[in-house]
Design an enzyme around this catalytic site. Structure first.
Site, PDB file in Angstrom:
ATOM      1  N   ASP A 124       0.823  -1.197   0.000  1.00 53.32           N
ATOM      2  CA  ASP A 124       0.000   0.000   0.000  1.00 53.32           C
ATOM      3  C   ASP A 124       0.863   1.256   0.000  1.00 53.32           C
ATOM      4  OD1 ASP A 124      -2.453   1.751   0.722  1.00 53.32           O
ATOM      5  OD2 ASP A 124      -3.267  -0.282   0.716  1.00 53.32           O
TER       6      ASP A 124
ATOM      7  N   HIS B 175      -3.604   5.647   3.683  1.00 54.05           N
ATOM      8  CA  HIS B 175      -4.449   4.683   2.983  1.00 54.05           C
ATOM      9  C   HIS B 175      -4.251   3.262   3.498  1.00 54.05           C
ATOM     10  CE1 HIS B 175      -5.787   2.199  -0.520  1.00 54.05           C
ATOM     11  NE2 HIS B 175      -6.720   3.131  -0.607  1.00 54.05           N
TER      12      HIS B 175
ATOM     13  N   SER C 119     -10.738  -0.340  -2.480  1.00 51.05           N
ATOM     14  CA  SER C 119      -9.622  -0.396  -1.540  1.00 51.05           C
ATOM     15  C   SER C 119      -9.994  -1.144  -0.276  1.00 51.05           C
ATOM     16  CB  SER C 119      -9.179   1.017  -1.154  1.00 51.05           C
ATOM     17  OG  SER C 119      -8.511   1.643  -2.199  1.00 51.05           O
TER      18      SER C 119
END
Length: 538
Positions: free
Chosen positions: A179, A219, A397
């Site tokens: 990520d 994220h 995601s």
């Protein structure tokens, strides 16, 4: 005037050769491969070797490191910067002028040079009308009882809570998370169980080339929370007992093909450490330099550097879970890479009612394979932010890691399965398996059904229990019964209507279903013991 025009052409041509480009330089061999293959622990950890052995996967030349003298000679070449490397591809990702890159072709061990700029490759696409670098527009594809809180829907949708109730929570499995950064994971409350129990084993920051992975971006923090987070009454991840490696492969400040190379490096490191599952909520199609961008016709499963890496990871016995992407409402709504990879389990997004989330990238792959493979909740998923506040966020995601955690939890229930079997059981348990769509693929997996199917196969092999096979089936289903066992099988459609009943025994144990429509049916076997379950007619 003609002389001046000729000089101008030379200036333009020379400018082209001085422009900085990205490329992959591939080597022709690995001269010391025999030595490495004879000494496997020089290439992989014992856990990685054990995972290979359990799945009958032999070592081969792709496991051997790149020849160091080759790397040294490229490093010392004029004007060349090495950005990344891949032993699987026997290649280096390099950066330099066209002149300096082309000079590498004179090295005797260089077999091929492939440019990120498609127009520079033989038969490549014509360059964009403008090669001007565009501004960054980053899009990240984005019997125990648990008090799930807001995460209840995203787990129960997959029947994940039923596995949790049986104390299958991902124990013994390792998930590598690729990520953009994991800010706050080392301090925020939802991750303290992972920290306290040493479930975050290690990680690496590939863009910065250091071990500081609690940095760069938020994220990955939200992604990790859907698998390993825990706040009683608010958030429970799908694999709270798994262990994790945290790899930063995404550079949020730019969009460049080197991120595909970072991705492959991380996948190789995950393999080295013996990870069982890779989760990647990242996808690549459009780059800052449009000459580097991919198109839909590149999504054929094994063309891009990232898709090749995903396929290689899967071939090593790793379940590779990739988010489909968030392009569903754009002019190009299809999946990006490595979601197109043949070996990737690609995850689309649905809402709380299991309806397609319109932002979720669609399939099929350009070569007409089913993509996404399956779906999970991605609209208003429950996650943790960097401060530990439980919030909702949307994107594939989050549907991706929710599913990745469940894959690890399912595998922890039957650890002797191969990666291919894990993927097969997940696909086959999904509600649209018989009739996949471009929006949801095979649909929503049912992990209890997957577990029942996997256990049934084991029971058949053990020859000691009731089971139904094959499942899914096309023409006939059979019932494995204990010796002298007999009873009546009732088959129901999804409306609960009894459409078939038949007495079966250990001698007469099959039912013809070839005239049934494709779809899901429920059976009830009524004897001294009753058994219920679901079958899929395909």
């Amino acid at each position: 005037m003609k002389k001046f025009y000729f000089i101008l052409l030379l200036v333009v041509a020379n400018f082209g050769y001085s422009q900085i480009e990205d490329a992959w330089v591939y080597f022709s061999n690995k001269p010391n491969s025999a030595t490495f293959l004879a000494n496997p622990l020089t290439m992989l950890t014992q856990r990685s070797l054990d995972r290979r052995a359990a799945q009958n996967i032999p070592l081969d030349i792709t496991d051997v490191p790149i020849e160091q003298t080759y790397i040294d000679q490229v490093t010392n070449a004029n004007g060349i910067i090495i950005m990344a490397s891949s032993k699987w591809m026997n290649a280096l990702h390099i950066r330099g002028t066209l002149t300096d890159i082309q000079a590498l072709s004179s090295l005797p061990f260089v077999s091929t040079i492939k440019y990120a700029n498609h127009s520079l490759n033989p038969g490549g696409r014509i360059a964009q009308k403008s090669s001007e670098i565009r501004p960054v527009n980053k899009q990240l594809d984005t019997q125990t009882t648990y008090n799930y809180g807001g995460s209840q829907n995203q787990i129960e949708m997959l029947n994940g809570h039923l596995l949790h109730q049986q104390n299958y929570t991902g124990q013994g499995k390792i998930i590598a998370v690729l990520d953009s950064g994991f800010i706050g994971v080392n301090t925020a409350a939802p991750f303290q169980n992972l920290i306290t129990n040493n479930q975050i084993i290690n990680g690496y920051n590939f863009p910065d080339r250091n071990f500081n992975y609690y940095t760069r971006h938020n994220h990955g923090t939200m992604v990790l929370s859907t698998m390993g987070g825990f706040v009683d009454g608010q958030l429970v991840g799908t694999a709270p007992s798994s262990r994790y490696y945290l790899f930063i492969t995404e550079d949020v400040n730019s969009e460049n093909p080197v991120e595909e190379s970072y991705w492959v490096e991380a996948a190789e490191l995950a393999d080295y450490y013996g990870a069982d599952v890779i989760n990647s909520s990242l996808g690549y199609s459009v780059y800052d330099n449009p000459n580097y961008s991919h198109q839909y016709d590149d999504m054929i499963g094994n063309k891009t550097f990232a898709s090749k890496g995903a396929n290689m990871a899967f071939s090593k016995g790793i379940v590779v879970v990739v988010s489909a992407g968030n392009s569903g409402t754009t002019g190009e709504p299809h999946i990006s890479t490595p979601a197109d990879a043949i070996g990737a389990l690609t995850i689309g997004a649905v809402d709380s009612a299991e309806a397609y989330a319109t932002f979720s990238s669609i399939g099929p792959s350009y070569d007409n394979r089913v993509k996404p493979d399956v779906c999970a909740k991605g609209l208003n998923a429950t996650v943790s932010n960097t401060s530990g506040t439980i919030i909702t966020a949307s994107g594939t995601s989050f549907s991706g890691p929710i599913l990745a955690g469940m894959a690890a939890t399912f595998w922890s229930a039957i650890p002797n399965l191969t990666a291919q079997q894990v993927v097969n059981y997940i696909r086959q348990s999904a509600d649209l398996y018989a009739t996949p769509t471009i929006y949801k693929g095979y649909g929503i997996p049912d992990f209890q059904l997957a577990l029942n199917s996997a256990l049934s196969l084991e029971e058949i092999n053990n020859d000691n229990a009731f089971s139904v096979y094959p499942n899914p089936a096309e023409n006939q289903i059979s019932f494995h019964l204990q010796y002298n066992q007999k009873g009546t099988v009732y088959l129901y459609n999804t409306l609960g209507q009894n459409i078939l009943s038949k007495e079966i025994s250990s001698e007469n144990n099959s039912i013809d279903i070839q005239n049934l429509s494709n779809g899901i049916y429920y059976y009830n076997f009524d004897a001294d013991k009753s058994f219920q379950g679901k079958i899929i007619k395909k």
